[in-house]
Design a protein around this motif. Structure first.
Motif, PDB file in Angstrom:
ATOM      1  N   PRO A 178       0.840  -1.152   0.005  1.00  0.00           N
ATOM      2  CA  PRO A 178      -0.149  -0.117  -0.049  1.00  0.00           C
ATOM      3  C   PRO A 178       0.997   1.292   0.116  1.00  0.00           C
ATOM      4  N   VAL A 179       0.577   2.233  -0.661  1.00  0.00           N
ATOM      5  CA  VAL A 179       0.932   3.580  -0.841  1.00  0.00           C
ATOM      6  C   VAL A 179       0.070   4.589  -0.728  1.00  0.00           C
ATOM      7  N   ASN A 180       0.659   5.783   0.088  1.00  0.00           N
ATOM      8  CA  ASN A 180       0.062   6.895   0.157  1.00  0.00           C
ATOM      9  C   ASN A 180      -0.135   7.687  -0.942  1.00  0.00           C
ATOM     10  N   LEU A 181      -1.164   8.235  -1.679  1.00  0.00           N
ATOM     11  CA  LEU A 181      -1.222   9.037  -2.710  1.00  0.00           C
ATOM     12  C   LEU A 181      -1.959  10.249  -2.477  1.00  0.00           C
ATOM     13  N   GLU A 182      -1.463  11.452  -3.049  1.00  0.00           N
ATOM     14  CA  GLU A 182      -1.793  12.818  -2.759  1.00  0.00           C
ATOM     15  C   GLU A 182      -1.832  13.342  -4.257  1.00  0.00           C
ATOM     16  N   ALA A 183      -3.155  13.779  -4.755  1.00  0.00           N
ATOM     17  CA  ALA A 183      -3.086  13.997  -6.146  1.00  0.00           C
ATOM     18  C   ALA A 183      -2.523  15.653  -6.221  1.00  0.00           C
ATOM     19  N   ASP A 184      -2.456  16.058  -7.319  1.00  0.00           N
ATOM     20  CA  ASP A 184      -1.811  17.415  -7.502  1.00  0.00           C
ATOM     21  C   ASP A 184      -2.851  18.453  -6.927  1.00  0.00           C
ATOM     22  N   LEU A 185      -2.463  19.292  -6.209  1.00  0.00           N
ATOM     23  CA  LEU A 185      -3.056  20.333  -5.605  1.00  0.00           C
ATOM     24  C   LEU A 185      -3.831  21.228  -6.623  1.00  0.00           C
ATOM     25  N   LEU A 186      -3.045  21.374  -7.649  1.00  0.00           N
ATOM     26  CA  LEU A 186      -3.602  22.582  -8.476  1.00  0.00           C
ATOM     27  C   LEU A 186      -4.980  21.885  -9.442  1.00  0.00           C
ATOM     28  N   GLY A 187      -4.665  20.666  -9.658  1.00  0.00           N
ATOM     29  CA  GLY A 187      -5.549  19.910 -10.348  1.00  0.00           C
ATOM     30  C   GLY A 187      -6.996  19.723  -9.401  1.00  0.00           C
ATOM     31  N   LYS A 188      -6.718  19.614  -8.461  1.00  0.00           N
ATOM     32  CA  LYS A 188      -8.029  19.456  -7.388  1.00  0.00           C
ATOM     33  C   LYS A 188      -8.778  20.658  -7.409  1.00  0.00           C
ATOM     34  N   TYR A 189      -7.907  21.971  -7.336  1.00  0.00           N
ATOM     35  CA  TYR A 189      -8.513  23.345  -7.501  1.00  0.00           C
ATOM     36  C   TYR A 189      -9.315  23.676  -8.843  1.00  0.00           C
ATOM     37  N   ALA A 190      -8.583  22.892  -9.738  1.00  0.00           N
ATOM     38  CA  ALA A 190      -9.201  23.300 -11.102  1.00  0.00           C
ATOM     39  C   ALA A 190     -10.489  22.772 -11.103  1.00  0.00           C
ATOM     40  N   ALA A 191     -10.695  21.334 -10.675  1.00  0.00           N
ATOM     41  CA  ALA A 191     -11.841  20.573 -10.639  1.00  0.00           C
ATOM     42  C   ALA A 191     -12.799  21.257  -9.712  1.00  0.00           C
ATOM     43  N   LYS A 192     -12.403  21.786  -8.635  1.00  0.00           N
ATOM     44  CA  LYS A 192     -13.411  22.454  -7.636  1.00  0.00           C
ATOM     45  C   LYS A 192     -14.075  23.553  -8.517  1.00  0.00           C
ATOM     46  N   PHE A 193     -13.275  24.410  -9.070  1.00  0.00           N
ATOM     47  CA  PHE A 193     -13.860  25.584  -9.811  1.00  0.00           C
ATOM     48  C   PHE A 193     -14.829  25.248 -11.000  1.00  0.00           C
ATOM     49  N   LEU A 194     -14.584  24.061 -11.921  1.00  0.00           N
ATOM     50  CA  LEU A 194     -15.378  23.757 -12.770  1.00  0.00           C
ATOM     51  C   LEU A 194     -16.711  23.193 -12.375  1.00  0.00           C
ATOM     52  N   GLN A 195     -16.865  22.578 -11.240  1.00  0.00           N
ATOM     53  CA  GLN A 195     -18.018  21.988 -10.582  1.00  0.00           C
ATOM     54  C   GLN A 195     -19.326  22.738 -10.817  1.00  0.00           C
ATOM     55  N   PRO A 196     -19.152  24.046 -10.319  1.00  0.00           N
ATOM     56  CA  PRO A 196     -20.377  24.689 -10.639  1.00  0.00           C
ATOM     57  C   PRO A 196     -20.855  24.955 -12.051  1.00  0.00           C
ATOM     58  N   HIS A 197     -19.966  24.899 -12.980  1.00  0.00           N
ATOM     59  CA  HIS A 197     -20.455  24.999 -14.347  1.00  0.00           C
ATOM     60  C   HIS A 197     -21.068  23.719 -14.781  1.00  0.00           C
ATOM     61  N   ARG A 198     -20.387  22.527 -14.228  1.00  0.00           N
ATOM     62  CA  ARG A 198     -20.784  21.240 -14.450  1.00  0.00           C
ATOM     63  C   ARG A 198     -22.542  20.980 -13.852  1.00  0.00           C
ATOM     64  N   ASP A 199     -22.554  21.690 -12.684  1.00  0.00           N
ATOM     65  CA  ASP A 199     -23.818  21.601 -12.285  1.00  0.00           C
ATOM     66  C   ASP A 199     -25.051  22.358 -12.921  1.00  0.00           C
ATOM     67  N   THR A 200     -24.644  23.600 -13.427  1.00  0.00           N
ATOM     68  CA  THR A 200     -25.764  24.390 -14.062  1.00  0.00           C
ATOM     69  C   THR A 200     -25.968  23.998 -15.659  1.00  0.00           C
ATOM     70  N   GLU A 201     -24.729  23.544 -16.209  1.00  0.00           N
ATOM     71  CA  GLU A 201     -25.268  23.099 -17.474  1.00  0.00           C
ATOM     72  C   GLU A 201     -26.112  21.922 -17.952  1.00  0.00           C
ATOM     73  N   PRO A 202     -26.849  22.164 -19.138  1.00  0.00           N
ATOM     74  CA  PRO A 202     -27.872  21.310 -19.697  1.00  0.00           C
ATOM     75  C   PRO A 202     -27.187  19.750 -19.551  1.00  0.00           C
TER      76      PRO A 202
END
Length: 223
Positions: A178-202
């Motif tokens: 088993p290994v501890n994994l931490e995803a790229d912090l910038l990638g997580k923020y980018a996904a967070k910022f895109l989420q409202p657009h995903r939620d409001t798009e048809p």
């Protein structure tokens, strides 16, 4: 904040249900350690509570033990990677690592070539979404670059140079470790910022879901 450049190896022991002792007699950074300092232990940001010339102690929460490989390692006495937190003026040679583990993966394959080792891992869904080719990933606190991955990111490969392989606990892993994994912090923020657009798009909209193409960018005002 850390950079994923390992500065020492140690071993850990559980002194109580919530306290770890980290033994690292050859770690030069202990000469400058102070109570309250943050040290990444296998990629997990922990706070120094007591220390001496060869070890330090930290408290770990049940959440940390359940979301990481520390408990397993304490039982096997396998080595852990250690990195003190960044100080003002330090070089940033890896990528920004927060020390907050996103999930535990497993080593699935090791290939030894003339110039490097290629290690393949299975990642849980919580991490896979942020894994992209040539992106950054922290494995047991080590800053590494994703060489390639499957479309979902759940299976990925990293190429490890001899220095990194020998100076970290990657050389001590076996298949299934088993290994501890931490995803790229910038990638997580980018996904967070895109989420409202995903939620409001048809529902039939491609915004934020499919591959970004030149046509997509032109349609949305870029280029």
């Amino acid at each position: 904040m850390f950079t994923g450049l390992i500065q020492g190896l140690g071993t850990i022991s559980l002194t109580s249900a919530s306290q770890l002792k980290v033994h690292c007699p050859n770690c030069q950074f202990l000469k400058a350690v102070e109570i309250g300092d943050s040290i990444a232990v296998n990629g997990i940001c922990l706070t120094v509570e007591t220390y001496d010339a060869q070890s330090f102690t930290v408290t770990v929460s049940p959440e940390t033990l359940s979301r990481s490989n520390l408990k397993n390692i304490a039982q096997t006495q396998a080595p852990v990677n250690l990195e003190p937190a960044l100080r003002v003026g330090d070089k940033v040679g890896g990528h920004f690592v927060s020390g907050h583990v996103d999930g535990v993966g497993t080593l699935t394959q090791v290939e030894d070539s003339e110039a490097s080792w290629e290690l393949s891992f299975q990642a849980p869904k919580s991490v896979a979404a942020y894994i992209v080719p040539k992106g950054s990933i922290a494995i047991n606190g080590i800053s590494l670059t994703v060489a390639n991955c499957d479309p979902s990111g759940s299976v990925f490969t990293v190429a490890v140079i001899p220095h990194t392989y020998q100076a970290t606990n990657l050389k001590d892993l076996s298949l299934g470790s088993p290994v501890n994994l931490e995803a790229d912090l910038l990638g997580k923020y980018a996904a967070k910022f895109l989420q409202p657009h995903r939620d409001t798009e048809p529902p039939n909209s491609n915004y934020g879901h499919d591959l970004i193409t030149l046509e997509f960018l032109a349609e949305h005002g870029y280029g």
